[in-house]
Scaffold this motif. Structure first.
Motif, mmCIF file in Angstrom:
data_model
loop_
_atom_site.group_PDB
_atom_site.id
_atom_site.type_symbol
_atom_site.label_atom_id
_atom_site.label_comp_id
_atom_site.label_asym_id
_atom_site.label_seq_id
_atom_site.Cartn_x
_atom_site.Cartn_y
_atom_site.Cartn_z
ATOM 1 N N LYS A 224 1.317 -23.760 30.300
ATOM 2 C CA LYS A 224 0.733 -23.370 29.018
ATOM 3 C C LYS A 224 0.781 -21.973 28.588
ATOM 4 N N ALA A 225 1.016 -20.953 29.543
ATOM 5 C CA ALA A 225 1.048 -19.485 29.085
ATOM 6 C C ALA A 225 2.501 -19.549 28.672
ATOM 7 N N PHE A 226 3.434 -20.060 29.548
ATOM 8 C CA PHE A 226 4.914 -19.918 29.152
ATOM 9 C C PHE A 226 5.004 -20.444 28.132
ATOM 10 N N ASP A 227 4.791 -21.593 27.737
ATOM 11 C CA ASP A 227 5.073 -22.518 26.439
ATOM 12 C C ASP A 227 4.590 -21.382 25.037
ATOM 13 N N PHE A 228 3.634 -20.721 25.226
ATOM 14 C CA PHE A 228 3.289 -19.721 24.179
ATOM 15 C C PHE A 228 4.277 -18.329 24.273
ATOM 16 N N GLY A 229 4.157 -17.800 25.505
ATOM 17 C CA GLY A 229 4.802 -16.512 25.527
ATOM 18 C C GLY A 229 5.981 -16.242 26.375
ATOM 19 N N LYS A 230 6.599 -17.397 26.592
ATOM 20 C CA LYS A 230 7.972 -17.565 27.526
ATOM 21 C C LYS A 230 7.812 -16.420 28.675
ATOM 22 N N ALA A 231 8.795 -15.989 29.272
ATOM 23 C CA ALA A 231 8.759 -15.431 30.651
ATOM 24 C C ALA A 231 8.098 -14.023 30.805
ATOM 25 N N ARG A 232 7.734 -13.539 29.207
ATOM 26 C CA ARG A 232 7.002 -12.302 29.343
ATOM 27 C C ARG A 232 5.656 -12.244 29.728
ATOM 28 N N VAL A 233 4.967 -13.502 29.784
ATOM 29 C CA VAL A 233 3.507 -13.646 30.228
ATOM 30 C C VAL A 233 3.426 -13.414 31.863
ATOM 31 N N PHE A 234 4.796 -13.377 32.575
ATOM 32 C CA PHE A 234 4.536 -13.197 34.044
ATOM 33 C C PHE A 234 5.190 -11.751 34.438
ATOM 34 N N LYS A 235 5.449 -10.849 33.237
ATOM 35 C CA LYS A 235 6.074 -9.564 33.339
ATOM 36 C C LYS A 235 5.066 -8.578 34.148
ATOM 37 N N GLU A 236 3.826 -8.674 33.831
ATOM 38 C CA GLU A 236 2.750 -7.687 34.759
ATOM 39 C C GLU A 236 2.438 -8.377 35.910
ATOM 40 N N GLU A 237 2.582 -9.333 36.292
ATOM 41 C CA GLU A 237 2.249 -10.387 37.392
ATOM 42 C C GLU A 237 3.058 -10.163 38.715
ATOM 43 N N PRO A 238 2.734 -10.387 39.782
ATOM 44 C CA PRO A 238 3.283 -10.580 41.063
ATOM 45 C C PRO A 238 4.394 -11.555 40.951
ATOM 46 N N LYS A 239 5.717 -11.047 41.302
ATOM 47 C CA LYS A 239 6.685 -12.003 41.285
ATOM 48 C C LYS A 239 6.596 -13.585 41.826
ATOM 49 N N LYS A 240 5.881 -13.460 42.792
ATOM 50 C CA LYS A 240 5.704 -14.767 43.297
ATOM 51 C C LYS A 240 5.442 -15.964 42.312
#
Length: 144
Positions: A118-134
């Protein structure tokens, strides 16, 4: 939603000060002490507690983060679920990311993937930018 700062500014200021003191403790890694402050702030909020626009959302997020940092993922899940229920904007992907992370940590990978999607569909890969890579690695491995 209602604005406590408009309706009861003195109480709002008191609650904000308590939350900020909890955040100082959380920043220092003292999450148990931070949770005590957050509980104090929560108890000061008039009922219904989740209706106070900015303060409720902020405080719920603080609870989530401290429980998550303490690896109390069941409690973090409780607060992340509330965070999603009271979010003020449909473009706020934070609650989906928080639910994805907590479900991942609880080994419910289907639920984790669904919230990350759901997050990815809205914001693409940038939603993971500040998160741990795992989390992104997990999502990519499932998102074939």
């Amino acid at each position: 939603m209602r604005d406590l700062e408009v309706e009861q500014p003195d109480l709002a200021e008191k609650i904000i000060n308590v939350i900020e003191s909890g955040n100082v403790m959380a920043d220092e890694g003292a999450h148990e002490k931070a949770l005590a402050a957050y509980n104090q702030a929560w108890n000061l909020l008039p009922d219904p507690k989740i209706e106070w626009t900015m303060i409720s959302s902020w405080l719920v997020g603080c609870f989530y983060e401290s429980f998550f940092q303490l690896e109390d993922f069941k409690s973090a899940l409780h607060w992340a679920s509330i965070e999603l229920d009271i979010r003020e904007s449909n473009i706020d992907v934070g609650p989906w990311m928080n639910l994805g992370k907590v479900y991942y940590e609880l080994n419910d990978h289907d639920a984790a993937f669904n919230y990350f999607k759901k997050a990815f569909d809205f914001g693409k890969a940038r939603v993971f930018k500040e998160e741990p890579k795992k989390y992104y690695e997990f999502f990519k491995s499932k998102n074939i």
